[in-house]
Write a protein that holds these residues in place. Structure first.
Motif, PDB file in Angstrom:
ATOM      1  N   ILE A 162      40.960 123.067   5.146  1.00 26.51           N
ATOM      2  CA  ILE A 162      42.017 121.256   4.251  1.00 26.51           C
ATOM      3  C   ILE A 162      42.833 122.532   5.006  1.00 26.51           C
ATOM      4  O   ILE A 162      43.658 123.315   3.832  1.00 26.51           O
ATOM      5  CB  ILE A 162      41.791 121.038   3.184  1.00 26.51           C
ATOM      6  N   THR A 163      44.595 122.166   5.352  1.00 25.96           N
ATOM      7  CA  THR A 163      45.168 123.296   5.272  1.00 25.96           C
ATOM      8  C   THR A 163      46.594 122.171   4.861  1.00 25.96           C
ATOM      9  O   THR A 163      46.767 121.365   5.873  1.00 25.96           O
ATOM     10  CB  THR A 163      45.259 123.948   6.503  1.00 25.96           C
ATOM     11  N   PHE A 164      47.252 122.809   4.323  1.00 27.34           N
ATOM     12  CA  PHE A 164      48.846 122.489   3.284  1.00 27.34           C
ATOM     13  C   PHE A 164      49.246 123.846   4.321  1.00 27.34           C
ATOM     14  O   PHE A 164      49.854 124.336   3.200  1.00 27.34           O
ATOM     15  CB  PHE A 164      48.916 121.648   2.535  1.00 27.34           C
ATOM     16  N   SER A 165      50.614 123.518   5.620  1.00 28.23           N
ATOM     17  CA  SER A 165      51.645 125.025   6.272  1.00 28.23           C
ATOM     18  C   SER A 165      52.574 124.208   5.252  1.00 28.23           C
ATOM     19  O   SER A 165      53.300 125.518   5.962  1.00 28.23           O
ATOM     20  CB  SER A 165      50.905 124.697   7.485  1.00 28.23           C
ATOM     21  N   SER A 166      52.838 123.461   4.661  1.00 24.65           N
ATOM     22  CA  SER A 166      54.426 123.014   4.601  1.00 24.65           C
ATOM     23  C   SER A 166      54.256 121.992   3.569  1.00 24.65           C
ATOM     24  O   SER A 166      53.446 121.949   2.770  1.00 24.65           O
ATOM     25  CB  SER A 166      55.304 121.750   5.474  1.00 24.65           C
ATOM     26  N   THR A 167      55.443 122.167   2.971  1.00 24.46           N
ATOM     27  CA  THR A 167      55.743 121.604   1.204  1.00 24.46           C
ATOM     28  C   THR A 167      54.517 120.186   1.573  1.00 24.46           C
ATOM     29  O   THR A 167      55.444 118.758   2.251  1.00 24.46           O
ATOM     30  CB  THR A 167      57.335 121.118   0.680  1.00 24.46           C
ATOM     31  N   VAL A 168      54.266 119.420  -0.023  1.00 20.58           N
ATOM     32  CA  VAL A 168      53.934 118.145  -0.432  1.00 20.58           C
ATOM     33  C   VAL A 168      54.892 117.927  -1.413  1.00 20.58           C
ATOM     34  O   VAL A 168      55.118 118.532  -2.320  1.00 20.58           O
ATOM     35  CB  VAL A 168      52.152 117.583  -0.010  1.00 20.58           C
ATOM     36  N   GLY A 169      55.251 116.867  -1.451  1.00 21.97           N
ATOM     37  CA  GLY A 169      56.010 116.242  -2.246  1.00 21.97           C
ATOM     38  C   GLY A 169      57.356 116.365  -2.842  1.00 21.97           C
ATOM     39  O   GLY A 169      57.955 115.904  -3.586  1.00 21.97           O
ATOM     40  N   ASN A 170      57.491 117.118  -1.390  1.00 20.23           N
ATOM     41  CA  ASN A 170      58.815 118.466  -1.853  1.00 20.23           C
ATOM     42  C   ASN A 170      60.441 117.202  -2.354  1.00 20.23           C
ATOM     43  O   ASN A 170      61.627 117.430  -3.061  1.00 20.23           O
ATOM     44  CB  ASN A 170      59.568 119.058  -0.975  1.00 20.23           C
ATOM     45  N   SER A 171      60.280 116.390  -0.804  1.00 18.30           N
ATOM     46  CA  SER A 171      61.465 115.631  -0.957  1.00 18.30           C
ATOM     47  C   SER A 171      61.175 113.910  -1.482  1.00 18.30           C
ATOM     48  O   SER A 171      62.081 112.832  -2.341  1.00 18.30           O
ATOM     49  CB  SER A 171      62.304 114.745   0.414  1.00 18.30           C
ATOM     50  N   ALA A 172      59.796 113.309  -2.230  1.00 21.90           N
ATOM     51  CA  ALA A 172      59.432 112.295  -2.521  1.00 21.90           C
ATOM     52  C   ALA A 172      57.723 112.547  -2.709  1.00 21.90           C
ATOM     53  O   ALA A 172      57.195 112.498  -1.931  1.00 21.90           O
ATOM     54  CB  ALA A 172      59.432 111.147  -1.484  1.00 21.90           C
ATOM     55  N   ALA A 173      57.780 113.152  -4.573  1.00 21.93           N
ATOM     56  CA  ALA A 173      57.071 113.355  -5.069  1.00 21.93           C
ATOM     57  C   ALA A 173      55.169 112.874  -4.633  1.00 21.93           C
ATOM     58  O   ALA A 173      55.585 110.931  -4.600  1.00 21.93           O
ATOM     59  CB  ALA A 173      56.414 113.377  -6.597  1.00 21.93           C
ATOM     60  N   LEU A 174      54.184 112.561  -4.684  1.00 16.91           N
ATOM     61  CA  LEU A 174      53.002 111.593  -3.779  1.00 16.91           C
ATOM     62  C   LEU A 174      52.357 111.563  -5.790  1.00 16.91           C
ATOM     63  O   LEU A 174      52.624 112.305  -6.400  1.00 16.91           O
ATOM     64  CB  LEU A 174      52.053 113.034  -3.354  1.00 16.91           C
ATOM     65  N   THR A 175      52.277 110.709  -5.637  1.00 16.53           N
ATOM     66  CA  THR A 175      51.587 110.401  -6.944  1.00 16.53           C
ATOM     67  C   THR A 175      49.789 110.427  -7.241  1.00 16.53           C
ATOM     68  O   THR A 175      50.194 111.619  -8.538  1.00 16.53           O
ATOM     69  CB  THR A 175      50.962 108.431  -6.755  1.00 16.53           C
ATOM     70  N   SER A 176      49.087 111.243  -6.453  1.00 16.86           N
ATOM     71  CA  SER A 176      48.294 112.221  -6.698  1.00 16.86           C
ATOM     72  C   SER A 176      47.544 112.712  -5.513  1.00 16.86           C
ATOM     73  O   SER A 176      48.325 112.358  -4.644  1.00 16.86           O
ATOM     74  CB  SER A 176      46.966 111.213  -7.516  1.00 16.86           C
ATOM     75  N   LEU A 177      47.038 113.671  -5.799  1.00 15.05           N
ATOM     76  CA  LEU A 177      45.964 114.494  -4.326  1.00 15.05           C
ATOM     77  C   LEU A 177      45.002 114.597  -5.550  1.00 15.05           C
ATOM     78  O   LEU A 177      44.998 115.183  -5.845  1.00 15.05           O
ATOM     79  CB  LEU A 177      47.291 115.538  -4.406  1.00 15.05           C
ATOM     80  N   ALA A 178      43.600 114.935  -4.054  1.00 13.80           N
ATOM     81  CA  ALA A 178      42.290 114.891  -4.354  1.00 13.80           C
ATOM     82  C   ALA A 178      41.703 115.820  -3.667  1.00 13.80           C
ATOM     83  O   ALA A 178      42.208 114.779  -2.269  1.00 13.80           O
ATOM     84  CB  ALA A 178      41.778 113.814  -4.811  1.00 13.80           C
ATOM     85  N   THR A 179      41.073 117.043  -3.119  1.00 14.44           N
ATOM     86  CA  THR A 179      40.889 117.899  -2.073  1.00 14.44           C
ATOM     87  C   THR A 179      39.384 117.724  -1.623  1.00 14.44           C
ATOM     88  O   THR A 179      39.001 117.847  -3.060  1.00 14.44           O
ATOM     89  CB  THR A 179      41.667 118.679  -1.620  1.00 14.44           C
TER      90      THR A 179
END
Length: 95
Positions: A27-44
């Motif tokens: 699983i790859t995140f190459s850019s921001t996550v939740g930067n302008s609107a935060a996620l509630t939660s993240l599970a990988t």
């Protein structure tokens, strides 16, 4: 996915829960996550040797749970993981 690589090349935002299961894929995140609107939660979940690859900041209002290895990728930058609780169920490595 049961064994394919999953990649996010653009920002991921929104007050939602995101759950990603890649099996033997990475699983790859190459850019921001939740930067302008935060996620509630993240599970990988990934059993790949590099597991979840993080190249930018990840922000949630709730938990972040990484099942399998986590690799911080990229050069010369700090990665920020921000949430109410962050759990890494295996190794944490720099890329």
């Amino acid at each position: 996915s049961s064994g394919n690589n999953i990649s996010f090349s653009a920002a991921v935002n929104g007050a939602k829960t995101l759950t990603i299961t890649a099996g033997t894929g990475s699983i790859t995140f190459s850019s921001t996550v939740g930067n302008s609107a935060a996620l509630t939660s993240l599970a990988t979940t990934s059993t790949h040797t590099t597991g979840t690859n993080i190249a930018a900041n990840i922000i949630t209002t709730g938990t972040q749970q990484y099942t399998g290895p986590v690799t911080l990728t990229g050069t010369g930058a700090t990665r920020t993981l921000q949430g109410s609780a962050i759990t890494i169920g295996s190794t944490l490595a720099g890329g």
